[in-house]
Design a protein around this motif. Structure first.
Motif, PDB file in Angstrom:
ATOM      1  N   PHE A 104      48.797  39.556  34.172  1.00  0.00           N
ATOM      2  CA  PHE A 104      48.063  40.447  35.059  1.00  0.00           C
ATOM      3  C   PHE A 104      46.574  40.098  35.096  1.00  0.00           C
ATOM      4  O   PHE A 104      45.925  40.192  36.133  1.00  0.00           O
ATOM      5  CB  PHE A 104      48.257  41.904  34.638  1.00  0.00           C
ATOM      6  N   ILE A 105      46.051  39.669  33.958  1.00  0.00           N
ATOM      7  CA  ILE A 105      44.648  39.235  33.921  1.00  0.00           C
ATOM      8  C   ILE A 105      44.480  38.022  34.832  1.00  0.00           C
ATOM      9  O   ILE A 105      43.489  37.892  35.554  1.00  0.00           O
ATOM     10  CB  ILE A 105      44.219  38.883  32.472  1.00  0.00           C
ATOM     11  N   VAL A 158      46.230  37.429  37.462  1.00  0.00           N
ATOM     12  CA  VAL A 158      46.254  37.949  38.829  1.00  0.00           C
ATOM     13  C   VAL A 158      44.856  38.431  39.213  1.00  0.00           C
ATOM     14  O   VAL A 158      44.333  38.104  40.280  1.00  0.00           O
ATOM     15  CB  VAL A 158      47.271  39.109  38.955  1.00  0.00           C
ATOM     16  N   ILE A 159      44.233  39.175  38.308  1.00  0.00           N
ATOM     17  CA  ILE A 159      42.908  39.698  38.613  1.00  0.00           C
ATOM     18  C   ILE A 159      41.900  38.548  38.719  1.00  0.00           C
ATOM     19  O   ILE A 159      40.987  38.584  39.549  1.00  0.00           O
ATOM     20  CB  ILE A 159      42.483  40.726  37.558  1.00  0.00           C
ATOM     21  N   ALA A 160      42.096  37.527  37.887  1.00  0.00           N
ATOM     22  CA  ALA A 160      41.202  36.370  37.963  1.00  0.00           C
ATOM     23  C   ALA A 160      41.293  35.729  39.346  1.00  0.00           C
ATOM     24  O   ALA A 160      40.275  35.367  39.943  1.00  0.00           O
ATOM     25  CB  ALA A 160      41.552  35.355  36.881  1.00  0.00           C
ATOM     26  N   LEU A 176      42.204  37.237  42.075  1.00  0.00           N
ATOM     27  CA  LEU A 176      41.588  38.167  43.016  1.00  0.00           C
ATOM     28  C   LEU A 176      40.073  37.981  43.007  1.00  0.00           C
ATOM     29  O   LEU A 176      39.422  37.937  44.052  1.00  0.00           O
ATOM     30  CB  LEU A 176      41.941  39.612  42.647  1.00  0.00           C
ATOM     31  N   GLY A 177      39.504  37.845  41.804  1.00  0.00           N
ATOM     32  CA  GLY A 177      38.053  37.627  41.685  1.00  0.00           C
ATOM     33  C   GLY A 177      37.644  36.313  42.337  1.00  0.00           C
ATOM     34  O   GLY A 177      36.646  36.248  43.056  1.00  0.00           O
ATOM     35  N   LEU A 178      38.458  35.284  42.102  1.00  0.00           N
ATOM     36  CA  LEU A 178      38.175  33.986  42.711  1.00  0.00           C
ATOM     37  C   LEU A 178      38.176  34.116  44.229  1.00  0.00           C
ATOM     38  O   LEU A 178      37.307  33.563  44.923  1.00  0.00           O
ATOM     39  CB  LEU A 178      39.235  32.975  42.261  1.00  0.00           C
TER      40      LEU A 178
END
Lengths: 619, 293, 254
Positions: B94-95, B97-99, B101-103
């Motif tokens: 999940f981290i 995934v968030i990474a 999203l941030g990218l």
């Protein structure tokens, strides 16, 4: 109990001393006092702009704490938080428009609606985990936003729903100072209540679910009920934040609730440190204020040319994307988040002050293992391919799998490493191939390949040096054909012709995907793939496991053949002692990570240590 | 065949080829690096803008501009791995995934800083006037470009994955990462290649979509997200699934657009997503995983 | 066999895909008995344990606990009946404090109301204090008191495993299922595990233990079930079974 004393004498994995209760309590008091001072200063001497920003910080902090409940405590993931804020905001806008919608009522209704929606979001969570749950909440996000958009269009409120200015008795809540003061009280109350919840039984149950859902169920935690409770509670809190948002900005419009908005809350709790309320607070402050800070920096930079101008003209895009940059920065350089890092730094500082003398004395007293061994001066022999000297392997939290092993594989020979399951055999092999950093394994002692120490190298590096392992499980690539395997393994994609003489069984199966091969054929393919690589040293882990005796025999014959014709040294790890001893030149018996016996097969056959290592009759 | 049905069919094929491109990128990346790239939409945006830049600002012919966009995306994808995701190996999915999203946010910000956020019209490389085919079928050359690009790229990928050593290595890493490194495969190199290929796929899809419609960062990004329900429909870990899922999703969306209304198109994709997740999370071709204690 | 039957497993069959993990396995454990399940790697020992605790669902067969069929219950429902289990691998809860980990076993006695906890009502505080004292009492009884405030994952592996067994005892169960209590543990520490098992015997708790350490099992268990490749090689006393030729062959190989 004497055993306990014996264990504590071993300096293995000295446990990190937990923070004393008194010290932790003092830190909490200091934090509360500091927060109170900041709040009072803001309310008394803060500028209107500072108050304006603090209002958003406080509202977003409430949402972030709600999200932290779900993610940090209960270990469930969700991208649905912007949708929940939207639900709270729309509920408030609609309810506050009715005759009974006086101030606290819409907030409470929002909490209830949020809780119900949380229950609905929680339902897929009963079946889904991790990534799939994230995708489900992503779906809910888009469906909610779509519904909100339809609602605005159908009611003709294209520019958003107006929210009536709130008042509470004589208090005019439209006054920013008053409303921000109320937000401060609400946030403080929420923090207090949740800190209590986490301190007692509910907190423990959620933590256990976060750590392992399967495990929590097995120790008796009704995981379904508690997961749903986390979804409901966290969603209610987030919806309350949405309700307050509606009152604060006075207009609710669908453009606000983008996916980016949702991500910014995930960013808050990740950069703060997902494990704590303080982390969520810190993250909310950082992410919410960063654009304003950057904006004021841009305004102060000298105008006219260069960076200042560039920043000024792009400030809109940059402040919009700033949280993405912050997130990427933290993931790369401070992945555990800000608060845990600060906490560790603080502990390190105070420990250093206290223990600096003691630690130095300790370091001097203990000789390093290599120094101690150097004096024993092992003669270097040319006919040794692999030598393990004082090898130890320890995993993550301190489980010691292998302890002080000395082992030698002479050139051209087959050496067997025997012992029952859990004796540490596989760990010895993995110490030779090396571990990846993510495997959290520590290797002690020396691994000499042709006299060169390769301890601590990665599997990629050791395999380049000619160490080839056939692992116990997952030894073939299920979707690759037999031919692909050989091509992959062969040094220049060129497979030696003799393969068909040694492994005739495989030649009929060249185009078959390995996933469709029988157990024996897979084993044969794994050995063939290893052989094709011309190994300097071949490591075989439990090649006979799960094979019928006749297949085991055939496989062992192949191993002898490649050992003899290509002079490939083999280290054979086996649970099946009889089979291994039938082809080995020398064998070691492993028990609880230590070598308890070694010798030639004929010596070992009558050694009680061998049967002992299996049946536990050893002293 | 009625005109309406014929248009639905052609529309399905055109949209499906975009989903197929994006979806294959997602699957290849997921299988070889376990990263689910939620920034795929942003990669599409980047590819489309690079294509636009080559055509409009550099003044290249379209094949050269496409080549420029593809090579730049390949380099960029590989860089994403080398500078960022290589350091995040072993993190909670999940981290990751968030990474991504941030990218995605960072990419979109950079694109907005360079090109602004206003909608642009692509240069008229291909006509938007439909060509009539037998059986009431009609397709615009711009849309045809998307279909041909998808078929060519997917065929090339399929061939190279099956026939070249690089392809075999990538499949090996996807199957069993640890074993691949025991066999001497350079896992980092393979992962960087997977990132490069995935980025190229997304970039071409973005360019094709922009040619058919307009250069709009928001709508391209939204399309990149709808590709997830499509991929999930087929199964996150199956290339064949990505193709079939893309086709099914395109059909559903075209039917919804034609018979209910275009505004329901995207939301129908997410309703389908929720339905699949509840019924069969592993998708049509995906492999379910077993929990152990 | 002494006393009435506590646990009865009958013709358990479990398959994963095409692989047969358990093939018609059955045994009974009497009240207060220490019953061992042994066999080489891949014999199906842990699978059998997971069937009893409801983690796996059998293809066919029955599990009765005090006469009540439990094969359809969920793990936490089985736990609530007084069946505790320990883990082969303690990785599961490595970020929990030891005290909190132990208190998971007090789930059914401790108040779990979220509202009451949020308000930190005096009742909640008092019961929490009592629960913590009880957990500490157990730790001290087994010489582990010093670890109460530590994080589980930071402790040596052997200590973690002993704490896990104590955690099962805190639930005051009438049946404990232990999955490899000594695996990966230094020989010196195995005695401590044996102490805990003897303690369980003194309290008339039935223990079903799966272990590789045959020596350990021989010393501690009243009776054994030997498994090999999912099938039962028989039930009997340790001395009788562990000298049988087919059992030795299953271990040492042919």
């Amino acid at each position: 109990m004497t055993d306990v004393l014996a264990i504590e004498a071993v300096p293995a994995a000295e446990p990190e001393q937990p923070v004393g209760r008194g010290r932790a309590r003092r830190a909490v008091l200091v934090l509360w006092a500091a927060a109170a001072v900041v709040c009072i200063l803001l309310l008394t001497v803060g500028s209107d702009f500072q108050l304006f920003v603090s209002g958003f910080v406080l509202i977003y902090a409430i949402a972030a704490i709600g999200l932290q409940w779900l993610m940090g405590r209960a270990g469930q993931v969700s991208i649905g938080n912007a949708a929940l804020i939207a639900i709270g905001a729309y509920t408030t806008a609609i309810v506050s428009d009715t005759s009974w919608g006086v101030f606290p009522v819409p907030v409470i209704v929002s909490a209830v609606v949020g809780g119900v929606v949380g229950l609905i979001i929680g339902l897929p969570a009963l079946r889904l985990r991790g990534l799939y749950l994230a995708l489900a909440t992503l779906g809910l996000h888009f469906i909610t936003v779509f519904a909100a958009d339809r609602y605005q269009r159908n009611t003709g409120e294209l520019f958003g729903l107006q929210v009536a200015s709130p008042s509470l008795g004589p208090l005019d809540l439209a006054d920013r100072r008053t409303f921000v003061a109320i937000l401060m009280v609400l946030l403080a109350g929420l923090v207090l209540l949740l800190t209590n919840v986490y301190r007692f039984m509910p907190g423990r149950l959620w933590s256990s679910i976060r750590e392992s859902e399967l495990g929590a169920g097995a120790v008796g935690v009704p995981t379904v009920r508690w997961k749903l409770a986390a979804f409901v509670g966290s969603s209610a809190v987030i919806a309350v934040a949405g309700s307050l948002y509606a009152y604060y900005s006075r207009v609710v419009s669908v453009e606000t609730f983008t996916l980016h908005f949702a991500i910014s809350f995930l960013v808050m709790i990740i950069i703060g440190g997902v494990g704590s309320i303080v982390g969520a607070l810190t993250g909310a402050i950082l992410v919410t204020t960063a654009p304003y800070v950057l904006d004021s920096v841009a305004n102060r930079l000298p105008a006219g040319g260069g960076f200042g101008d560039w920043l000024d003209s792009n400030i809109f895009h940059i402040t919009n994307g700033l949280y993405g940059v912050i997130l990427v920065f933290f993931l790369l350089y401070q992945p555990e988040g800000l608060v845990p890092a600060l906490g560790r730094a603080g502990r390190w500082l105070s420990d250093r002050r206290r223990h600096v003398g003691a630690a130095e004395a300790k370091a001097e007293a203990r000789p390093t293992p290599t120094e101690a061994r150097e004096t024993e001066a092992m003669p270097s022999r040319d006919d040794i391919v692999l030598e393990l000297a004082g090898l130890g392997v320890r995993y993550g939290g301190g489980a010691r799998a292998v302890d002080d092993i000395d082992l030698v594989v002479p050139r051209d020979s087959i050496v067997a490493l025997l012992g029952r399951n859990g004796a540490g055999k596989t760990s010895v092999l993995r110490a030779i191939t090396g571990f990846f950093r993510s495997e959290e394994a520590a290797v002690e002692g020396r691994v000499l390949l042709d006299g060169k120490d390769i301890a601590g190298a990665t599997p990629t590096a050791t395999s380049r040096r000619g160490v080839v392992l056939v692992p116990e499980r997952d030894k073939v690539f299920p979707s690759l054909s037999v031919a692909d395997h050989l091509r992959l393994a062969a040094p220049h994609g060129h497979v030696k012709e003799e393969i068909f003489d040694i492994f005739p069984r495989l030649t009929q199966r060249m185009k078959t995907p390995a996933g469709l091969l029988s157990g024996g054929e897979r084993q044969m393919l794994a050995v063939a793939m290893a052989w094709v690589r011309n190994p300097k040293l071949l490591l075989l882990d439990e090649v006979s496991l799960g094979l019928a005796p006749i297949l085991t025999r055939e496989l062992l014959d192949r191993i002898v053949e490649i050992n003899e014709r290509d002079r490939i040294p083999v280290l054979l790890v086996e649970q099946n002692a009889k089979a291994a001893l039938s082809i080995a030149h020398y064998a070691y018996v492993l028990e609880s990570g230590r070598v308890v016996a070694s010798g030639t097969p004929s010596e070992l056959e009558f050694d009680p240590a061998l049967t002992g290592a299996y049946l536990g009759t050893a002293p | 065949m009625s005109q309406q049905l014929a248009d639905v069919l052609v529309g399905t094929v055109v949209l499906a080829s975009i989903y197929a491109l994006v979806g294959i990128g997602i699957v290849i990346l997921f299988r070889s690096t376990a990263v689910v790239n939620f920034a795929q939409g942003a990669f599409m945006v980047a590819g489309a803008y690079l294509f636009y830049w080559g055509l409009e600002d550099v003044g290249l012919s379209w094949p050269l501009a496409l080549l420029l966009s593809m090579s730049a995306m390949a380099v960029f994808g590989a860089l994403c791995y080398v500078t960022m995701f290589r350091r995040l190996v072993g993190f909670d999915p999940f981290i990751l995934v968030i990474a991504t999203l941030g990218l995605g946010v960072v990419i979109q910000t950079v694109v907005a800083v360079i090109w602004g956020s206003s909608v642009r019209i692509m240069p008229g490389v291909f006509s938007l006037a439909p060509i009539d085919l037998p059986g009431n079928l009609r397709i615009t050359p711009s849309a045809l470009f998307g279909v041909v690009a998808a078929v060519v790229l997917i065929a090339a990928l399929d061939l190279s994955m099956l026939r070249t050593r690089v392809g075999v290595r990538m499949r090996a890493v996807a199957d069993r990462t640890l074993l691949a490194s025991f066999v001497g495969v350079n896992v980092h190199l393979v992962s960087a290649s997977a990132w490069a290929i995935s980025s190229v796929c997304a970039g071409v899809a973005g360019a094709a979509f922009a040619l058919q419609h307009e250069l709009n960062p928001l709508s391209i990004n939204a399309l990149g997200l709808v590709a997830f329900p499509a991929v999930l429909l087929g199964g996150m870990d199956s290339i064949r699934g990505a193709l079939v899922g893309g086709l099914l999703m395109a059909l559903i969306q075209n039917l919804v657009t034609t018979y209910i209304g275009g505004i329901w198109s995207d939301v129908s994709a997410y309703v389908v997503l929720l339905a699949i997740l509840l019924v069969r999370p592993s998708g049509i071709f995906g492999s379910p995983t077993l929990a152990r204690l | 066999m002494t006393g009435p039957v506590q646990l009865e497993v009958r013709s358990a069959v479990l398959t994963f895909g095409g692989l047969v993990a358990l093939d018609d396995v059955g045994f009974t454990a009497a009240d207060g008995e220490i019953f061992g399940i042994v066999g080489p790697n891949g014999a199906g020992k842990s699978a059998l344990l997971n069937c009893i605790t409801g983690v796996y669902r059998m293809d066919s067969g029955s599990v009765r606990y005090r006469g009540q069929p439990i094969e359809r219950l969920k793990p936490h429902q089985i736990a609530a009946l007084g069946v505790a289990r320990t883990f082969q691998n303690t990785d599961y809860f490595k970020h929990l404090a030891v005290e909190d980990f132990l208190m998971l076993s007090l789930m059914s006695e401790q108040p779990t109301s979220i509202v009451a906890s949020a308000l930190a009502l005096p009742r909640i505080r008092r019961r929490d204090r009592e629960g913590r004292a009880e957990a500490r009492g157990f730790l001290e009884e087994f010489g582990l008191g010093a670890y109460a405030a530590h994080t589980l994952g930071a402790l040596p592996y052997g200590v973690q495993k002993r704490i896990d067994i104590v955690r099962a005892l805190v639930a005051k169960p009438s049946l404990i299922l232990m999955d490899e209590p000594t695996s990966g543990m230094p020989v010196a520490e195995r005695g401590a595990v044996a102490d805990i098992i003897r303690h369980a015997r003194a309290r008339a708790i039935t223990v079903v233990v799966v272990d590789h350490d045959v020596d350990f099992v021989r010393r501690e268990c009243d009776r054994l079930l030997v498994l090999d490749r999912g099938a039962s090689l028989g039930v009997g006393s340790p001395d009788e079974l562990l000298t049988r030729e087919d059992v030795i062959q299953a271990y040492v190989g042919v």
